[in-house]
Design a protein around this motif. Sequence first.
Motif, PDB file in Angstrom:
ATOM      1  N   ILE A  63       2.529  -0.382  -7.113  1.00 56.29           N
ATOM      2  CA  ILE A  63       1.250  -0.901  -7.457  1.00 56.29           C
ATOM      3  C   ILE A  63       0.168  -1.046  -6.472  1.00 56.29           C
ATOM      4  CG2 ILE A  63       0.316  -3.199  -8.505  1.00 56.29           C
ATOM      5  CD1 ILE A  63       3.096  -3.612  -9.668  1.00 56.29           C
ATOM      6  N   SER A  64       0.528  -1.102  -5.228  1.00 49.79           N
ATOM      7  CA  SER A  64      -0.406  -1.000  -4.323  1.00 49.79           C
ATOM      8  C   SER A  64      -1.067   0.126  -3.885  1.00 49.79           C
ATOM      9  CB  SER A  64       0.089  -2.225  -2.980  1.00 49.79           C
ATOM     10  OG  SER A  64       0.630  -3.304  -3.457  1.00 49.79           O
ATOM     11  N   GLY A  65      -0.712   1.159  -4.529  1.00 49.96           N
ATOM     12  CA  GLY A  65      -1.014   2.528  -4.033  1.00 49.96           C
ATOM     13  C   GLY A  65      -0.241   3.066  -2.880  1.00 49.96           C
ATOM     14  N   GLY A  66       1.099   2.941  -2.837  1.00 51.95           N
ATOM     15  CA  GLY A  66       1.884   3.466  -2.109  1.00 51.95           C
ATOM     16  C   GLY A  66       1.625   2.785  -0.611  1.00 51.95           C
ATOM     17  N   GLN A  67       1.495   1.539  -0.605  1.00 56.87           N
ATOM     18  CA  GLN A  67       1.492   0.952   0.720  1.00 56.87           C
ATOM     19  C   GLN A  67       2.769   0.269   1.111  1.00 56.87           C
ATOM     20  OE1 GLN A  67      -2.261  -1.257   1.959  1.00 56.87           O
ATOM     21  NE2 GLN A  67      -2.825  -1.097  -0.340  1.00 56.87           N
ATOM     22  N   GLU A  68       3.524   1.467   1.960  1.00 60.99           N
ATOM     23  CA  GLU A  68       4.855   0.982   2.138  1.00 60.99           C
ATOM     24  C   GLU A  68       5.190  -0.243   2.950  1.00 60.99           C
ATOM     25  OE1 GLU A  68       7.352   2.769   1.143  1.00 60.99           O
ATOM     26  OE2 GLU A  68       6.405   4.629   0.338  1.00 60.99           O
ATOM     27  N   LYS A  69       4.170  -0.581   3.609  1.00 63.69           N
ATOM     28  CA  LYS A  69       4.307  -2.226   4.518  1.00 63.69           C
ATOM     29  C   LYS A  69       4.710  -3.177   3.545  1.00 63.69           C
ATOM     30  CE  LYS A  69      -0.864  -2.454   4.906  1.00 63.69           C
ATOM     31  NZ  LYS A  69      -1.518  -0.905   4.525  1.00 63.69           N
ATOM     32  N   VAL A  70       3.972  -3.130   2.321  1.00 65.91           N
ATOM     33  CA  VAL A  70       4.417  -4.194   1.538  1.00 65.91           C
ATOM     34  C   VAL A  70       5.978  -4.448   1.550  1.00 65.91           C
ATOM     35  CG1 VAL A  70       4.660  -4.833  -1.191  1.00 65.91           C
ATOM     36  CG2 VAL A  70       2.303  -4.045   0.054  1.00 65.91           C
ATOM     37  N   THR A 129       0.002  -9.809  10.681  1.00 66.13           N
ATOM     38  CA  THR A 129      -0.170  -9.957   9.264  1.00 66.13           C
ATOM     39  C   THR A 129      -1.207  -8.733   8.683  1.00 66.13           C
ATOM     40  OG1 THR A 129      -2.372 -11.424   9.519  1.00 66.13           O
ATOM     41  CG2 THR A 129      -0.253 -12.541   9.607  1.00 66.13           C
ATOM     42  N   CYS A 130      -1.228  -8.489   7.528  1.00 69.60           N
ATOM     43  CA  CYS A 130      -2.281  -7.511   6.515  1.00 69.60           C
ATOM     44  C   CYS A 130      -2.366  -8.234   5.102  1.00 69.60           C
ATOM     45  CB  CYS A 130      -1.721  -6.294   6.835  1.00 69.60           C
ATOM     46  SG  CYS A 130      -3.088  -5.305   6.001  1.00 69.60           S
ATOM     47  N   PHE A 131      -3.439  -8.752   4.650  1.00 73.23           N
ATOM     48  CA  PHE A 131      -3.841  -9.042   3.384  1.00 73.23           C
ATOM     49  C   PHE A 131      -3.727  -7.570   2.532  1.00 73.23           C
ATOM     50  CE2 PHE A 131      -6.213 -12.679   5.186  1.00 73.23           C
ATOM     51  CZ  PHE A 131      -5.367 -13.599   4.569  1.00 73.23           C
ATOM     52  N   ILE A 132      -3.190  -7.770   1.232  1.00 74.79           N
ATOM     53  CA  ILE A 132      -3.118  -6.758   0.307  1.00 74.79           C
ATOM     54  C   ILE A 132      -3.765  -6.770  -1.031  1.00 74.79           C
ATOM     55  CG2 ILE A 132      -1.490  -4.980  -0.739  1.00 74.79           C
ATOM     56  CD1 ILE A 132      -1.229  -5.132   2.297  1.00 74.79           C
ATOM     57  N   GLY A 133      -5.196  -6.339  -1.062  1.00 74.80           N
ATOM     58  CA  GLY A 133      -5.867  -6.478  -2.151  1.00 74.80           C
ATOM     59  C   GLY A 133      -5.476  -5.347  -3.178  1.00 74.80           C
TER      60      GLY A 133
END
Length: 243
Positions: A63-70, A129-133
């Motif tokens: 959903i987050s566009g392939g942001q593996e860090k999630v 940390t990193c926010f994920i919009g």
Amino acid sequence: MNPTLTQMHDHRSIRAYTGEVVPKSELQAAFEAAQCAATSANVQVYSAIHVTDPDLLAKLVVISGGQEKVAQCGTFLVICGDMRRHHLLAQSADCACKENLESFLLCTVDASLFAQNLALAAESLGWGTCFIGGIRNDLAAVGAVLNLPQGVYPFFGLCIGRAAEEPWKRPRLPQQAVLFENEYPSDESLLELMSSYDDDMAGYYEKRGATGRRWIGQMEQFFTTPRRTGDRSFYESQGASLE
Ligand SMILES: Cc1cc2nc3c(=O)[nH]c(=O)nc-3n(C[C@H](O)[C@H](O)[C@H](O)COP(=O)(O)O)c2cc1C
């Protein structure tokens, strides 16, 4: 600088993690500190969903566009505006709970203050940390993955984990471009300040190996077309009113 200011100045978003999970006691301590954030009229219209199930995390990566860090950060939370508790109270008291744009703004402001406190608390404990919009790419899918009931509005994610990188600190606009005394400055002065910031950002990009990249060029493009146009219909389908 005092230790709090030093901590705040140390912030940078972390996008590569070792995968170490934040121990429960530390997460709890960070939550307790985060909940100390000011909240409009003490309504506390926010919640955080700690996603630990690997299958759900895998879906949120997509959903987050392939942001593996999630999935890889170790500890991932979805920060939500939350009117659910207030709806339950109204039901028990047999009275109305009428949402409007103001209640939605309370949700966004309260959730953001809580989330920033949480990120700062986690950073003070040594975590990155990193926010994920990116979760707003498909809010309906987020709602389905997390089985969110009416009155709950996911806004963004938050990765917390052990940093596996040491990124350069990203410069911010000069203070005169965001802090004004008594009156709003002229367009000319704002344009000049942004141009000087553009030079700072060019230097930052160069250090990162992205020579030629500039801030103004990116910002000119950023709002050329409306972004994430499905937000409103999803939030309304969850019970929000933006009237
Ligand atoms: C609400 C919000 C959503 C964000 N979403 C993302 C995201 O989806 N992915 C990402 O890599 N960074 C995301 N960021 C991080 C920003 O890109 C970052 O904060 C900004 O570029 C400034 O850099 P810094 O935090 O390192 O100082 C988000 C930040 C905020 C506040």
